[in-house]
Design an enzyme around this catalytic site. Structure first.
Site, PDB file in Angstrom:
ATOM      1  N   ALA A  25      88.483 -48.423  77.259  1.00  0.00           N
ATOM      2  CA  ALA A  25      87.481 -49.496  77.083  1.00  0.00           C
ATOM      3  C   ALA A  25      86.196 -49.083  77.814  1.00  0.00           C
ATOM      4  O   ALA A  25      85.637 -49.829  78.615  1.00  0.00           O
ATOM      5  CB  ALA A  25      88.012 -50.839  77.582  1.00  0.00           C
ATOM      6  N   HIS A  27      82.593 -48.143  79.125  1.00  0.00           N
ATOM      7  CA  HIS A  27      81.236 -48.695  79.049  1.00  0.00           C
ATOM      8  C   HIS A  27      80.300 -47.706  79.732  1.00  0.00           C
ATOM      9  O   HIS A  27      80.729 -46.626  80.166  1.00  0.00           O
ATOM     10  CB  HIS A  27      81.188 -50.087  79.694  1.00  0.00           C
ATOM     11  CG  HIS A  27      81.831 -50.140  81.050  1.00  0.00           C
ATOM     12  ND1 HIS A  27      81.323 -49.455  82.142  1.00  0.00           N
ATOM     13  CD2 HIS A  27      82.960 -50.745  81.487  1.00  0.00           C
ATOM     14  CE1 HIS A  27      82.079 -49.663  83.187  1.00  0.00           C
ATOM     15  NE2 HIS A  27      83.106 -50.430  82.821  1.00  0.00           N
ATOM     16  N   HIS A  30      81.400 -46.019  82.935  1.00  0.00           N
ATOM     17  CA  HIS A  30      82.311 -44.872  82.768  1.00  0.00           C
ATOM     18  C   HIS A  30      81.537 -43.642  82.306  1.00  0.00           C
ATOM     19  O   HIS A  30      81.815 -42.527  82.735  1.00  0.00           O
ATOM     20  CB  HIS A  30      83.387 -45.170  81.715  1.00  0.00           C
ATOM     21  CG  HIS A  30      84.361 -46.228  82.104  1.00  0.00           C
ATOM     22  ND1 HIS A  30      84.399 -47.456  81.497  1.00  0.00           N
ATOM     23  CD2 HIS A  30      85.356 -46.233  83.019  1.00  0.00           C
ATOM     24  CE1 HIS A  30      85.370 -48.182  82.019  1.00  0.00           C
ATOM     25  NE2 HIS A  30      85.970 -47.466  82.949  1.00  0.00           N
ATOM     26  N   GLN A  60     100.200 -50.799  87.447  1.00  0.00           N
ATOM     27  CA  GLN A  60      99.214 -51.393  88.351  1.00  0.00           C
ATOM     28  C   GLN A  60      98.840 -52.826  87.981  1.00  0.00           C
ATOM     29  O   GLN A  60      97.962 -53.402  88.599  1.00  0.00           O
ATOM     30  CB  GLN A  60      97.979 -50.511  88.453  1.00  0.00           C
ATOM     31  CG  GLN A  60      97.074 -50.487  87.230  1.00  0.00           C
ATOM     32  CD  GLN A  60      95.969 -49.446  87.377  1.00  0.00           C
ATOM     33  OE1 GLN A  60      96.190 -48.246  87.271  1.00  0.00           O
ATOM     34  NE2 GLN A  60      94.759 -49.903  87.667  1.00  0.00           N
ATOM     35  N   GLY A 149      84.474 -44.696  90.209  1.00  0.00           N
ATOM     36  CA  GLY A 149      83.337 -45.608  90.387  1.00  0.00           C
ATOM     37  C   GLY A 149      83.425 -46.312  91.735  1.00  0.00           C
ATOM     38  O   GLY A 149      84.509 -46.688  92.190  1.00  0.00           O
ATOM     39  N   ASP A 152      85.033 -50.168  92.323  1.00  0.00           N
ATOM     40  CA  ASP A 152      86.353 -50.442  92.911  1.00  0.00           C
ATOM     41  C   ASP A 152      86.405 -49.726  94.261  1.00  0.00           C
ATOM     42  O   ASP A 152      87.088 -48.705  94.415  1.00  0.00           O
ATOM     43  CB  ASP A 152      87.456 -49.952  91.968  1.00  0.00           C
ATOM     44  CG  ASP A 152      87.459 -50.744  90.678  1.00  0.00           C
ATOM     45  OD1 ASP A 152      87.652 -51.967  90.737  1.00  0.00           O
ATOM     46  OD2 ASP A 152      87.226 -50.149  89.614  1.00  0.00           O
ATOM     47  N   SER A 187      81.799 -53.749  83.715  1.00  0.00           N
ATOM     48  CA  SER A 187      83.260 -53.781  83.814  1.00  0.00           C
ATOM     49  C   SER A 187      83.832 -54.037  82.423  1.00  0.00           C
ATOM     50  O   SER A 187      83.223 -54.752  81.618  1.00  0.00           O
ATOM     51  CB  SER A 187      83.685 -54.928  84.745  1.00  0.00           C
ATOM     52  OG  SER A 187      85.047 -55.231  84.546  1.00  0.00           O
ATOM     53  N   SER A 188      85.004 -53.447  82.185  1.00  0.00           N
ATOM     54  CA  SER A 188      85.663 -53.671  80.889  1.00  0.00           C
ATOM     55  C   SER A 188      86.024 -55.146  80.725  1.00  0.00           C
ATOM     56  O   SER A 188      86.301 -55.608  79.619  1.00  0.00           O
ATOM     57  CB  SER A 188      86.944 -52.845  80.792  1.00  0.00           C
ATOM     58  OG  SER A 188      86.688 -51.543  81.215  1.00  0.00           O
ATOM     59  N   ARG A 189      86.067 -55.882  81.832  1.00  0.00           N
ATOM     60  CA  ARG A 189      86.477 -57.286  81.761  1.00  0.00           C
ATOM     61  C   ARG A 189      85.305 -58.233  81.491  1.00  0.00           C
ATOM     62  O   ARG A 189      85.527 -59.416  81.238  1.00  0.00           O
ATOM     63  CB  ARG A 189      87.158 -57.699  83.067  1.00  0.00           C
ATOM     64  CG  ARG A 189      88.460 -56.950  83.291  1.00  0.00           C
ATOM     65  CD  ARG A 189      89.021 -57.203  84.675  1.00  0.00           C
ATOM     66  NE  ARG A 189      89.968 -56.173  85.027  1.00  0.00           N
ATOM     67  CZ  ARG A 189      91.286 -56.281  84.914  1.00  0.00           C
ATOM     68  NH1 ARG A 189      91.812 -57.391  84.470  1.00  0.00           N
ATOM     69  NH2 ARG A 189      92.081 -55.284  85.247  1.00  0.00           N
TER      70      ARG A 189
HETATM   71  O1  PAF Z   1      89.936 -47.738  87.949  1.00  0.00           O
HETATM   72  C1  PAF Z   1      90.720 -47.600  86.986  1.00  0.00           C
HETATM   73  O2  PAF Z   1      90.332 -47.657  85.822  1.00  0.00           O
HETATM   74  C2  PAF Z   1      92.194 -47.369  87.261  1.00  0.00           C
HETATM   75  O3  PAF Z   1      92.610 -48.071  88.376  1.00  0.00           O
HETATM   76  C3  PAF Z   1      92.576 -45.871  87.382  1.00  0.00           C
HETATM   77  C4  PAF Z   1      91.893 -45.229  88.575  1.00  0.00           C
HETATM   78  C5  PAF Z   1      92.182 -45.142  86.107  1.00  0.00           C
HETATM   79  C6  PAF Z   1      94.081 -45.730  87.562  1.00  0.00           C
HETATM   80  O4  PAF Z   1      94.779 -46.238  86.459  1.00  0.00           O
END
Ligand code: PAF
Length: 282
Positions: A25, A27, A30, A60, A149, A152, A187-189
């Site tokens: 996803a 953007h 990324h 996760q 990034g 996070d 953010s993808s969200r």
């Molecule tokens: O930040 C993310 O998109 C995820 O937490 C990651 C680092 C790709 C791990 O799945």
């Protein structure tokens, strides 16, 4: 650009590339990571170039409905990676990453001391999942460096601690957050922010700016909460100032970098953002 579904398809690049780990996803935030990865691989003369992993990591997610509705846009992701100059997209299935099952692969995240009371507390199990998938991706791809990034921020701090603890030998690079023109961190969200609630979401970046106008951490934390509540977010998980490297409490040493970090909910979306906390002189 190569599209690899298995590690065998990626073999010529293994051990000689920069990795950008993502859950897809993609953007513009990324894309900035991929461009950084491409530039780094070029500068270091790495023949494997930049590899982008696209893997929605089940370990996760603490909430199965969050995993189900996580956007999956592989075709568009591939196009974005090709335009940004990536050498390959690695989009494995769950069995490729966790051949013995996801649950049995789980490792412990680095022990707290690396920040407490943030994502670790609000999303129990999240960093175990992140550390597990990163360990697996690093083991499979053996990148020289990996780009993450700064949005996070705790993930970046935890990842550095993981690499140190387990001697993974991957250089971890942080890339500044990319924002929309109105200040919202990409953010993808963001696509799930309900219509009419953008102003509430924007109060997060406003709160981070307000923190910088305060001269001490407690005042900065109060200012952030005031802006968030005034801006109409539905709830606040945290709005704090921490030591940027350990995420522990701020020490009086002014030379230690500090970070203001916020997580708040707007409708169904949990939004994270952070910024360097550098009080501007009154
Ligand atoms: O930040 C993310 O998109 C995820 O937490 C990651 C680092 C790709 C791990 O799945």
């Amino acid at each position: 650009m190569r599209v690899a579904r298995s590690i065998d398809d990626l073999r010529p690049l293994v051990g000689r590339c920069v990795l950008v780990p993502t859950m897809g996803a993609l953007h513009d935030g990324h894309v900035a990571l991929v461009r950084r990865g491409v530039e780094l691989a070029d500068r270091r003369g790495l023949p494997g170039g930049c590899v982008v992993s696209v893997f929605v990591n089940p370990t996760q997610f603490d909430d199965p409905s969050d995993l189900d509705r996580y956007p999956r846009t592989l075709e568009a992701d591939q196009a974005a990676c090709a335009t940004a100059g990536a050498a390959a997209v690695f989009a494995p299935g769950v069995d490729e990453v966790y051949p013995d099952g996801a649950e049995s692969a789980l490792i412990d995240p680095p022990p707290p001391g690396v920040g407490k009371g943030l994502e670790d507390e609000h999303r129990p199990g999240h960093f175990a999942g992140v550390c597990t998938v990163l360990s697996r991706l690093f083991e499979l791809i053996r990148p020289i460096a990996a780009v993450f990034g700064e949005k996070d921020w705790q993930q970046l701090v935890v990842t550095r601690a993981l690499v140190d603890r387990d001697g993974l030998g991957v250089e971890i690079i942080g890339e500044p957050t990319v924002r929309e023109a109105d200040g919202l961190a990409m953010s993808s969200r963001n696509r799930f922010i309900p219509d009419g609630r953008r102003e509430a979401a924007l109060s997060i970046s406003r709160a981070l700016r307000a923190a910088g106008a305060e001269q001490d951490p407690p005042s900065a934390e109060r200012a952030m909460r005031d802006v968030l509540i005034g801006g109409g977010v539905d709830s606040i998980d945290y709005a704090v100032v921490r030591d940027a490297r350990t995420l522990g409490p701020v020490t009086p040493d002014p030379l230690v970098e500090r970070r203001a970090l916020i997580t708040a909910r707007v409708g169904p979306v949990r939004l994270l953002d952070n910024a360097a906390w550098i009080p501007t002189p009154a």
